[in-house]
Design a protein around this motif. Structure first.
Motif, mmCIF file in Angstrom:
data_model
loop_
_atom_site.group_PDB
_atom_site.id
_atom_site.type_symbol
_atom_site.label_atom_id
_atom_site.label_comp_id
_atom_site.label_asym_id
_atom_site.label_seq_id
_atom_site.Cartn_x
_atom_site.Cartn_y
_atom_site.Cartn_z
ATOM 1 N N PRO A 201 0.827 -1.130 -0.108
ATOM 2 C CA PRO A 201 -0.027 0.098 0.060
ATOM 3 C C PRO A 201 0.850 1.306 -0.125
ATOM 4 C CG PRO A 201 -1.025 -1.545 1.502
ATOM 5 C CD PRO A 201 0.374 -2.104 1.113
ATOM 6 N N GLN A 202 1.979 1.444 0.583
ATOM 7 C CA GLN A 202 2.885 2.463 0.767
ATOM 8 C C GLN A 202 3.596 2.797 -0.580
ATOM 9 O OE1 GLN A 202 2.953 4.599 3.064
ATOM 10 N NE2 GLN A 202 4.072 5.896 1.475
ATOM 11 N N GLU A 203 3.850 1.963 -1.430
ATOM 12 C CA GLU A 203 4.200 1.999 -2.641
ATOM 13 C C GLU A 203 3.216 2.497 -3.743
ATOM 14 O OE1 GLU A 203 7.324 -1.695 -2.864
ATOM 15 O OE2 GLU A 203 5.357 -1.844 -3.559
ATOM 16 N N LEU A 204 2.099 2.020 -3.604
ATOM 17 C CA LEU A 204 1.020 2.728 -4.447
ATOM 18 C C LEU A 204 0.779 4.106 -3.995
ATOM 19 C CD1 LEU A 204 -1.104 2.060 -6.641
ATOM 20 C CD2 LEU A 204 -2.599 1.038 -4.739
ATOM 21 N N ARG A 205 0.567 4.396 -2.494
ATOM 22 C CA ARG A 205 0.403 5.629 -1.931
ATOM 23 C C ARG A 205 1.551 6.551 -2.747
ATOM 24 N NH1 ARG A 205 -2.497 7.220 1.993
ATOM 25 N NH2 ARG A 205 -2.388 4.945 2.915
ATOM 26 N N THR A 206 2.625 6.156 -2.851
ATOM 27 C CA THR A 206 3.781 6.967 -3.163
ATOM 28 C C THR A 206 3.718 7.318 -4.969
ATOM 29 O OG1 THR A 206 5.388 6.500 -1.523
ATOM 30 C CG2 THR A 206 6.330 7.314 -3.547
ATOM 31 N N ALA A 207 3.548 6.360 -5.363
ATOM 32 C CA ALA A 207 3.215 6.295 -6.966
ATOM 33 C C ALA A 207 1.945 7.296 -7.141
ATOM 34 C CB ALA A 207 2.972 5.220 -7.593
ATOM 35 N N LEU A 208 1.008 7.187 -6.421
ATOM 36 C CA LEU A 208 -0.184 7.945 -6.786
ATOM 37 C C LEU A 208 -0.035 9.578 -6.523
ATOM 38 C CD1 LEU A 208 -2.961 5.554 -5.540
ATOM 39 C CD2 LEU A 208 -2.851 6.314 -7.681
ATOM 40 N N ALA A 209 0.827 9.583 -5.242
ATOM 41 C CA ALA A 209 1.050 11.215 -4.859
ATOM 42 C C ALA A 209 1.908 11.493 -5.931
ATOM 43 C CB ALA A 209 1.644 10.916 -3.466
ATOM 44 N N ARG A 210 2.787 11.012 -6.699
ATOM 45 C CA ARG A 210 3.545 11.703 -7.372
ATOM 46 C C ARG A 210 2.913 12.155 -8.615
ATOM 47 N NH1 ARG A 210 7.310 7.273 -7.044
ATOM 48 N NH2 ARG A 210 9.225 7.702 -5.920
ATOM 49 N N CYS A 211 1.656 11.842 -8.985
ATOM 50 C CA CYS A 211 0.761 12.101 -10.094
ATOM 51 C C CYS A 211 -0.343 13.178 -9.410
ATOM 52 C CB CYS A 211 0.448 10.784 -10.797
ATOM 53 S SG CYS A 211 1.677 9.942 -11.506
ATOM 54 N N GLY A 212 -0.287 13.367 -8.437
ATOM 55 C CA GLY A 212 -1.363 14.103 -7.723
ATOM 56 C C GLY A 212 -2.689 13.471 -7.258
ATOM 57 N N LEU A 213 -2.617 12.215 -6.913
ATOM 58 C CA LEU A 213 -3.751 11.446 -6.459
ATOM 59 C C LEU A 213 -3.475 11.219 -5.127
ATOM 60 C CD1 LEU A 213 -3.555 10.247 -9.647
ATOM 61 C CD2 LEU A 213 -5.512 9.340 -8.991
ATOM 62 N N THR A 214 -4.747 11.353 -4.199
ATOM 63 C CA THR A 214 -4.350 11.097 -2.759
ATOM 64 C C THR A 214 -5.080 9.961 -2.528
ATOM 65 O OG1 THR A 214 -4.432 13.392 -2.071
ATOM 66 C CG2 THR A 214 -4.841 11.954 -0.612
ATOM 67 N N LEU A 215 -4.285 8.655 -1.821
ATOM 68 C CA LEU A 215 -4.907 7.595 -1.432
ATOM 69 C C LEU A 215 -5.700 7.524 -0.106
ATOM 70 C CD1 LEU A 215 -5.151 4.555 -2.113
ATOM 71 C CD2 LEU A 215 -3.138 4.072 -0.831
ATOM 72 N N ALA A 216 -6.997 6.849 -0.404
ATOM 73 C CA ALA A 216 -7.398 7.086 1.116
ATOM 74 C C ALA A 216 -7.231 5.591 1.821
ATOM 75 C CB ALA A 216 -9.141 7.093 0.910
ATOM 76 N N ALA A 217 -7.481 5.489 3.100
ATOM 77 C CA ALA A 217 -6.788 4.375 3.867
ATOM 78 C C ALA A 217 -7.602 2.931 2.951
ATOM 79 C CB ALA A 217 -7.454 4.253 5.088
ATOM 80 N N PRO A 218 -6.811 2.242 2.396
ATOM 81 C CA PRO A 218 -7.452 0.921 2.023
ATOM 82 C C PRO A 218 -8.103 0.042 2.929
ATOM 83 C CG PRO A 218 -4.951 0.729 1.951
ATOM 84 C CD PRO A 218 -5.310 2.194 2.499
ATOM 85 N N ARG A 219 -8.764 -1.003 2.650
ATOM 86 C CA ARG A 219 -9.578 -1.977 3.396
ATOM 87 C C ARG A 219 -9.122 -3.201 2.701
ATOM 88 N NH1 ARG A 219 -14.000 -0.634 6.121
ATOM 89 N NH2 ARG A 219 -13.750 -2.389 7.062
ATOM 90 N N GLY A 220 -9.062 -4.402 3.887
ATOM 91 C CA GLY A 220 -8.742 -5.577 3.150
ATOM 92 C C GLY A 220 -10.050 -6.180 2.221
ATOM 93 N N LEU A 221 -9.749 -7.121 1.457
ATOM 94 C CA LEU A 221 -11.050 -7.781 0.942
ATOM 95 C C LEU A 221 -10.787 -9.197 1.074
ATOM 96 C CD1 LEU A 221 -13.437 -7.305 -0.995
ATOM 97 C CD2 LEU A 221 -11.687 -7.497 -2.988
ATOM 98 N N ALA A 222 -11.777 -10.072 1.645
ATOM 99 C CA ALA A 222 -11.487 -11.526 1.980
ATOM 100 C C ALA A 222 -12.881 -12.078 1.989
ATOM 101 C CB ALA A 222 -10.761 -11.200 3.295
ATOM 102 N N PRO A 223 -12.802 -13.362 1.902
ATOM 103 C CA PRO A 223 -14.046 -14.180 2.193
ATOM 104 C C PRO A 223 -14.514 -13.943 3.590
ATOM 105 C CG PRO A 223 -12.452 -15.414 1.215
ATOM 106 C CD PRO A 223 -11.738 -14.333 1.762
ATOM 107 N N THR A 224 -15.950 -13.904 3.612
ATOM 108 C CA THR A 224 -16.473 -13.776 5.002
ATOM 109 C C THR A 224 -16.892 -15.092 5.566
ATOM 110 O OG1 THR A 224 -18.796 -13.661 3.939
ATOM 111 C CG2 THR A 224 -17.715 -11.862 4.284
ATOM 112 N N ALA A 225 -16.670 -16.329 5.064
ATOM 113 C CA ALA A 225 -16.768 -17.463 5.378
ATOM 114 C C ALA A 225 -15.809 -17.926 6.506
ATOM 115 C CB ALA A 225 -16.948 -18.663 4.566
ATOM 116 N N PRO A 226 -16.108 -18.551 7.615
ATOM 117 C CA PRO A 226 -15.215 -19.011 8.619
ATOM 118 C C PRO A 226 -14.119 -19.897 7.818
ATOM 119 C CG PRO A 226 -17.226 -20.080 9.131
ATOM 120 C CD PRO A 226 -17.332 -19.080 8.060
ATOM 121 N N PRO A 227 -13.092 -20.016 8.408
ATOM 122 C CA PRO A 227 -12.082 -20.591 7.870
ATOM 123 C C PRO A 227 -12.142 -22.106 7.680
ATOM 124 C CG PRO A 227 -11.117 -19.389 9.831
ATOM 125 C CD PRO A 227 -12.482 -19.350 10.000
ATOM 126 N N HIS A 228 -12.993 -22.920 8.551
ATOM 127 C CA HIS A 228 -13.004 -24.320 8.050
ATOM 128 C C HIS A 228 -14.207 -24.437 6.914
ATOM 129 C CE1 HIS A 228 -16.542 -23.232 10.942
ATOM 130 N NE2 HIS A 228 -17.186 -24.184 10.205
#
Length: 280
Positions: A201-228
């Protein structure tokens, strides 16, 4: 701002091999929820919902007024549902086969989407002509992240939004995405991901900032089912179930960035064909 890796330079394709050609060969299997891309079908409702909520919050509720460019659209798995919601969607992909599949499915579904063959490194649109750019499951397939980000910034109008999801470069992502899902269970086609191309995420934040884009705090994306239950679904090659947002970005994460606003009297240009060099 110090460079941290992927944000600073392109990777040499010879040293970071990835099989992006696979997606050109699967044809109608793009739309098979039990097929080789079934994990994308499981993830899509959460991705579409995040895009829709984010864009309407930042740009307004009139979807029909918003021009969306889906970069790396593949077979149209995100372009089509967003167009069905009312967005003015153009899907772009380097793979002619994937674009053909996307067009055919949209026509059969009666949904209006514009599809074009083109590169993330040279977007065929005018400067400031797009309200929102989507890059879903795309950034980790690009060797030249800085160039792709610069093109997104050029295409977006002031105040425009980039929405994305990608994979973090961590020990957890190597274990899950490469070892378990590709090599052991083959839920993901082997060779279609390379851990070196995953993006912190910090790499992406830096690349975006160089081009004038501000990254909001990202969220994880994962299955909602329990592990088993998730493990059972993986072993039996069944759908993984619903995905949701989480606090952990250790493997997959989703987020958005906003282009810095300029003079509010500026009028964005209409989308236009932009001369491009040959892709092959």
């Amino acid at each position: 701002m110090a460079a941290t890796g992927r944000d600073s330079a392109a990777l040499d394709p010879a040293s970071a091999a990835i099989d992006n050609d696979y997606y050109s060969a699967i044809g109608d299997s793009w739309w098979d929820p039990q097929g080789p891309l079934r994990a994308l079908h499981d993830m899509n409702p959460a991705r579409v919902d995040y895009f829709d909520r984010t864009v309407r919050k930042l740009l307004g509720d009139d979807r029909s007024a918003l021009r969306v460019l889906d970069v790396g659209c593949g077979g149209g798995l995100m372009s089509e549902p967003l167009a069905a919601l009312g967005y003015r969607v153009t899907g772009l992909d380097l793979s002619e086969g994937s674009v053909h599949t996307a067009r055919a499915h949209a026509e059969a579904s009666g949904i209006e989407v514009t599809y074009r063959v083109g590169s993330a490194y040279e977007l065929p649109v005018a400067d400031g002509s797009v309200d929102a750019v989507l890059m879903s499951d795309v950034l980790e397939h690009l060797h030249d992240l800085p160039t792709a980000v610069a093109e997104v910034a050029r295409a977006l109008r002031p105040g425009g939004v980039l929405v994305f999801d990608t994979i973090n470069r961590t020990a957890a992502s190597y274990l899950m995405a490469i070892v378990v899902l590709e090599r052991l269970l083959r839920v993901i086609h082997p060779g279609t991901h390379n851990w070196r191309m995953f993006i912190r995420p910090q790499e992406l934040r830096t690349a975006l900032a160089r081009c004038g884009l501000t990254l909001a705090a990202p969220r994880g994306l994962a299955p909602t089912a329990p592990p088993h239950r998730l493990l059972a679904a993986l072993l039996r090659r069944r759908p993984l179930g619903d995905f949701g947002l989480t606090s952990s970005t250790a493997v997959s994460y989703i987020g958005h960035a906003v282009k810095s606003p300029t003079d509010p009297t500026d009028t964005p240009a209409e989308p236009d064909e932009r001369p491009r060099r040959a892709e092959r």
